[in-house]
Design a protein around this motif. Structure first.
Motif, short mmCIF file in Angstrom:
data_model
loop_
_atom_site.label_atom_id
_atom_site.label_comp_id
_atom_site.label_asym_id
_atom_site.label_seq_id
_atom_site.Cartn_x
_atom_site.Cartn_y
_atom_site.Cartn_z
N LYS A 2 0.86 -1.27 -0.11
CA LYS A 2 -0.02 -0.12 -0.04
C LYS A 2 0.82 1.18 0.20
N PRO A 3 0.73 2.24 -1.06
CA PRO A 3 1.40 3.48 -1.05
C PRO A 3 1.09 4.40 0.34
N LEU A 4 2.17 4.88 0.80
CA LEU A 4 1.85 5.83 1.81
C LEU A 4 1.67 6.99 1.25
N LYS A 5 0.58 7.64 1.90
CA LYS A 5 -0.10 8.90 1.37
C LYS A 5 0.50 10.03 1.44
N ASP A 6 1.69 10.15 2.34
CA ASP A 6 2.48 11.43 2.58
C ASP A 6 3.35 11.72 1.44
N PHE A 7 3.53 10.52 0.68
CA PHE A 7 4.79 10.69 -0.46
C PHE A 7 4.02 10.49 -1.75
N THR A 8 2.77 11.05 -1.72
CA THR A 8 1.84 11.09 -3.00
C THR A 8 1.77 12.64 -3.22
N ILE A 9 2.45 13.00 -4.63
CA ILE A 9 2.05 14.34 -5.04
C ILE A 9 0.95 14.42 -6.04
N PRO A 10 -0.12 14.99 -5.63
CA PRO A 10 -1.11 15.36 -6.69
C PRO A 10 -0.81 16.58 -7.56
N PHE A 11 -0.35 16.08 -8.82
CA PHE A 11 0.44 17.37 -9.65
C PHE A 11 -0.77 17.83 -10.56
N VAL A 12 -1.80 17.42 -10.60
CA VAL A 12 -3.05 18.00 -11.57
C VAL A 12 -3.46 19.42 -11.45
#
Length: 179
Positions: A2-12
């Motif tokens: 499961k990906p860690l939410k803190d390391f997700t970048i919403p670039f849109v």
């Protein structure tokens, strides 16, 4: 995994241009990957994201320390690490991460998770042979080092070597000097 939410970048939602993200990586991050070589971790990750009209450029820069055991003495110490990495994120028909520094994500993707790149960058920044700084400069006082010194082969002094020479060699040496 499961990906860690803190390391997700919403670039849109980001404007075209440069954006800066900073992350603090600690021991919990490596527990997520089930990596247990580090006893403690204190690393700052700086990510500069440059959003362009057709692609994203990410520049990772890490600095800090990891607590590891010395390969010679098994004594724990803080190993300083510092490294950089560039990643180009392009858009295509399907996900493709075959290349080291190019990631292709499907059109319509609105975020990118960078935890795997941070994990690999930190792991690869640690030297393959970990030697305690006290071993290099001789200041480490360790039972293992004392035992290694005790068991290491001793070099005999020149005086003792002369006494141990077989006397027959002395006769042969005279042949060289008797010309």
């Amino acid at each position: 995994m499961k990906p860690l939410k803190d390391f997700t970048i919403p670039f849109v939602g980001l404007k075209i241009g440069k954006h800066h993200f900073e992350y603090k990586v600690e021991q919990e991050f490596f527990k997520h990957f089930e990596y247990e070589d580090f006893k403690d971790v204190n690393i700052i990750v700086n990510v500069d994201l440059e959003k362009k009209s057709t692609l994203l450029e990410l520049h990772f820069k890490i600095s800090g320390w990891v607590n590891v055991n010395c390969d010679l003495t098994n004594e724990p110490y803080n190993q300083n690490i510092k490294d950089e990495f560039d990643l180009v994120v392009n858009f295509g028909d399907e996900y493709n991460d075959e290349h080291i520094d190019i990631l292709i994500i499907p059109h319509g993707t609105y975020e990118i998770n960078i935890q795997q790149y941070i994990y690999e960058l930190i792991i690869l920044a640690v030297p393959a042979k970990r030697i305690h700084p006290g071993v290099k400069d001789g200041t480490l006082d360790s039972d293992i080092l004392k035992k290694l010194e005790e068991l290491s082969p001793k070099l005999k002094e020149n005086k003792e070597n002369k006494e141990d020479i077989d006397p027959r060699w002395n006769t042969l040496k005279k042949l060289l000097t008797d010309k």
